[in-house]
Design a protein around this motif. Sequence first.
Motif: not given
Length: 159
Positions: A29-34, A108-110, A133-139, A125-128
């Motif tokens: 699986t391709v990582a979200p930051d790659s 990532n539509s942006k 905290e529950e969602f930090a670092g998650k897609t 992971l670029k979500v603003g």
Amino acid sequence: MFKGATHFSLPAAFAGLAVLAASAAAAGTVAPDSVPIVDMELSESLTGVQGDPQAGREAFADRKKGNCLACHANADLNDQLFHGEVGPVLDGAADRWSEAQLRAIVVNSKDVFGEQTIMPGFYTLKVGINVDEEFAGKTILSAQEVEDVVAYLMTLKEN
């Protein structure tokens, strides 16, 4: 038992095999930051596994996952309430965008439409700022859920 043998549990062995299988599947699986979005396209699957259109339809409509209906109307899901009008109608999406374009848009539509779009990136992971905290670092969606949604969108053709 044989001398020197350790206790062996069949359910534990199956659980171990499941963990190994999941690890092997995740390894591809391709990582979200790659994610390599190039020229507003993402040609390669994030998982190497073909998406399941039915699972994608479910994620698309699920208000706790894709929640795509919050912004997009889609005649295929007329049985669902409250279709949005912010994004384009997705009837015929497969005729307007290629699979590679749809994958990039969902990931990532942006990266495709620019920072001005209000559509979130579902596999980034670029979500603003001010992320709970529950969602930090998650897609929002997993890599396979992205593939499933893209497979579903590819079924949406003009009649």
